[in-house]
Scaffold this motif. Structure first.
Motif, PDB file in Angstrom:
ATOM      1  N   SER A   1      -4.080   4.028  -3.814  1.00  0.00           N
ATOM      2  CA  SER A   1      -3.950   2.699  -3.233  1.00  0.00           C
ATOM      3  C   SER A   1      -3.818   1.650  -4.339  1.00  0.00           C
ATOM      4  O   SER A   1      -4.276   1.865  -5.471  1.00  0.00           O
ATOM      5  CB  SER A   1      -5.164   2.377  -2.366  1.00  0.00           C
ATOM      6  OG  SER A   1      -6.306   2.177  -3.184  1.00  0.00           O
ATOM      7  N   PRO A   2      -3.218   0.499  -4.039  1.00  0.00           N
ATOM      8  CA  PRO A   2      -3.153  -0.582  -5.031  1.00  0.00           C
ATOM      9  C   PRO A   2      -4.541  -1.000  -5.507  1.00  0.00           C
ATOM     10  O   PRO A   2      -4.736  -1.289  -6.689  1.00  0.00           O
ATOM     11  CB  PRO A   2      -2.460  -1.716  -4.269  1.00  0.00           C
ATOM     12  CG  PRO A   2      -1.706  -1.059  -3.183  1.00  0.00           C
ATOM     13  CD  PRO A   2      -2.509   0.153  -2.789  1.00  0.00           C
ATOM     14  N   LYS A   3      -5.508  -1.016  -4.604  1.00  0.00           N
ATOM     15  CA  LYS A   3      -6.875  -1.413  -4.970  1.00  0.00           C
ATOM     16  C   LYS A   3      -7.466  -0.435  -5.977  1.00  0.00           C
ATOM     17  O   LYS A   3      -8.087  -0.843  -6.966  1.00  0.00           O
ATOM     18  CB  LYS A   3      -7.755  -1.488  -3.728  1.00  0.00           C
ATOM     19  CG  LYS A   3      -9.176  -1.971  -4.011  1.00  0.00           C
ATOM     20  CD  LYS A   3      -9.984  -2.088  -2.727  1.00  0.00           C
ATOM     21  CE  LYS A   3     -11.403  -2.584  -3.025  1.00  0.00           C
ATOM     22  NZ  LYS A   3     -12.214  -2.688  -1.778  1.00  0.00           N
TER      23      LYS A   3
ATOM     24  N   GLU B   1       0.841  -1.207   0.000  1.00  0.00           N
ATOM     25  CA  GLU B   1       0.000   0.000   0.000  1.00  0.00           C
ATOM     26  C   GLU B   1       0.875   1.256   0.000  1.00  0.00           C
ATOM     27  O   GLU B   1       0.651   2.186  -0.782  1.00  0.00           O
ATOM     28  CB  GLU B   1      -0.894  -0.021   1.243  1.00  0.00           C
ATOM     29  CG  GLU B   1      -1.815   1.168   1.369  1.00  0.00           C
ATOM     30  CD  GLU B   1      -3.221   0.896   0.887  1.00  0.00           C
ATOM     31  OE1 GLU B   1      -3.977   1.868   0.748  1.00  0.00           O
ATOM     32  OE2 GLU B   1      -3.558  -0.278   0.636  1.00  0.00           O
ATOM     33  N   ARG B   2       1.862   1.289   0.859  1.00  0.00           N
ATOM     34  CA  ARG B   2       2.733   2.455   0.974  1.00  0.00           C
ATOM     35  C   ARG B   2       3.554   2.658  -0.305  1.00  0.00           C
ATOM     36  O   ARG B   2       3.726   3.787  -0.771  1.00  0.00           O
ATOM     37  CB  ARG B   2       3.658   2.284   2.184  1.00  0.00           C
ATOM     38  CG  ARG B   2       4.540   3.500   2.473  1.00  0.00           C
ATOM     39  CD  ARG B   2       5.223   3.399   3.823  1.00  0.00           C
ATOM     40  NE  ARG B   2       6.045   2.205   3.938  1.00  0.00           N
ATOM     41  CZ  ARG B   2       5.775   1.176   4.740  1.00  0.00           C
ATOM     42  NH1 ARG B   2       4.703   1.195   5.503  1.00  0.00           N
ATOM     43  NH2 ARG B   2       6.577   0.120   4.788  1.00  0.00           N
ATOM     44  N   LEU B   3       4.051   1.567  -0.866  1.00  0.00           N
ATOM     45  CA  LEU B   3       4.872   1.623  -2.074  1.00  0.00           C
ATOM     46  C   LEU B   3       4.090   2.207  -3.247  1.00  0.00           C
ATOM     47  O   LEU B   3       4.586   3.101  -3.957  1.00  0.00           O
ATOM     48  CB  LEU B   3       5.367   0.215  -2.420  1.00  0.00           C
ATOM     49  CG  LEU B   3       6.345   0.077  -3.584  1.00  0.00           C
ATOM     50  CD1 LEU B   3       7.712   0.635  -3.198  1.00  0.00           C
ATOM     51  CD2 LEU B   3       6.461  -1.387  -4.003  1.00  0.00           C
ATOM     52  N   ILE B   4       2.878   1.723  -3.450  1.00  0.00           N
ATOM     53  CA  ILE B   4       2.070   2.171  -4.590  1.00  0.00           C
ATOM     54  C   ILE B   4       1.577   3.593  -4.388  1.00  0.00           C
ATOM     55  O   ILE B   4       1.582   4.406  -5.325  1.00  0.00           O
ATOM     56  CB  ILE B   4       0.890   1.209  -4.825  1.00  0.00           C
ATOM     57  CG1 ILE B   4       1.412  -0.187  -5.202  1.00  0.00           C
ATOM     58  CG2 ILE B   4      -0.037   1.730  -5.921  1.00  0.00           C
ATOM     59  CD1 ILE B   4       2.329  -0.211  -6.408  1.00  0.00           C
ATOM     60  N   LYS B   5       1.169   3.933  -3.181  1.00  0.00           N
ATOM     61  CA  LYS B   5       0.709   5.300  -2.934  1.00  0.00           C
ATOM     62  C   LYS B   5       1.833   6.299  -3.165  1.00  0.00           C
ATOM     63  O   LYS B   5       1.623   7.377  -3.741  1.00  0.00           O
ATOM     64  CB  LYS B   5       0.171   5.423  -1.510  1.00  0.00           C
ATOM     65  CG  LYS B   5      -0.437   6.783  -1.233  1.00  0.00           C
ATOM     66  CD  LYS B   5      -1.053   6.856   0.161  1.00  0.00           C
ATOM     67  CE  LYS B   5      -1.672   8.234   0.404  1.00  0.00           C
ATOM     68  NZ  LYS B   5      -2.265   8.346   1.749  1.00  0.00           N
TER      69      LYS B   5
END
Length: 267
Positions: A192-194, A182-186
């Motif tokens: 969010s990844p979602k 989550e942190r990486l993608i944001k």
């Protein structure tokens, strides 16, 4: 309208998907365009200032960066225009501008707010499209060399999400916890990844819808692994403001995900 795509120079292939040029010709009168969410940030230059504005009458900057959008926006213009854009890779913002991508999500930010540069002035003096794209290219190269930042994990996670991998499978392949992913993608994509996964699935369905190569809307829905047709239509409206039938009827899409929107009086 006239549209063309230009490949980036080799030094920018990992950061820029392609440059594009969209010109209206001499057409007059008010026209409306939609910006559809695709998870892609960009750098945009308008040949003249004060061309595009949104529904709140906020004028789009002449030279600006936008982060990934999570919903559609409308842009209105009166009169002729020429736009030149660079479509970045989803994780490119941090490598080019050294900012967390979520700081630019759903925003059009004047380039001067991010870096001190005379690029806008130099673009104004350039006479040809080729010269302008060369200036944009060298600016991005200089930025990359100055920032010197790479995150291969973020790039790999982005590729897997674009390929439709489930979040649990990505966590397993990359040996990451849910919170770390989550942190990486944001940080590198801006959402969010979602949410990014939802947009990628929507884009996949939209690509198929554009071809009209499907038997029924229901068959498209299940091919794209939506729960049912009503779920798909809700998602489609969230990302375009319209249902799929209206999109096919009223959109004129020279530049992908930037369709001109026709009205009944245009027909």
């Amino acid at each position: 309208m006239r549209y063309q795509e230009i490949k980036p120079i080799p030094a920018l292939k990992e950061y820029i998907r392609y440059f594009w040029v969209l010109e209206s010709g001499e057409q007059q009168g008010e026209r409306q365009f939609k910006v559809l969410p695709d998870g892609i940030p960009a750098l945009i230059y308008q040949d003249s200032p004060n061309l595009f504005r949104d529904e709140r009458e906020v004028v789009t900057p002449q030279l600006y960066v936008y982060g990934a959008f999570t919903t559609y926006t409308n842009q209105i213009i009166t009169g002729p225009f020429r736009l030149i854009g660079a479509y970045f890779e989803p994780t490119a913002l941090k490598a080019i501008f050294k900012v967390d991508a979520f700081e630019l999500t759903n925003q059009n930010i004047p380039l001067d707010d991010l870096v001190s540069t005379s690029l806008l002035e130099r673009l104004g003096y350039a006479k040809t499209v080729e010269e302008k794209i060369s200036l944009l290219s060298h600016f991005v190269v200089d930025q990359i060399q100055a920032v010197q930042y790479e995150n291969q994990k973020a790039k790999y996670a982005s590729i897997l999400l674009q390929q439709g991998e489930s979040l649990s499978e990505i966590q397993r392949k990359m040996q990451l916890s849910e919170r770390t992913l989550e942190r990486l993608i944001k940080q590198h994509i801006g959402m969010s990844p979602k949410q990014f996964s939802r947009i990628m699935r929507f884009q996949s369905s939209l690509a198929l819808l554009r071809t009209r190569e499907f038997d029924t809307l229901t068959s498209l829905v299940y091919e794209q692994e939506y729960f049912d047709q009503s779920h798909y239509i809700r998602e489609f409206k969230a990302f375009t403001g319209n249902n799929p039938t209206q999109f096919l009827q009223y959109s004129n899409e020279k530049l992908t995900n930037f369709p001109e929107w026709k009205t009944a009086k245009d027909e």
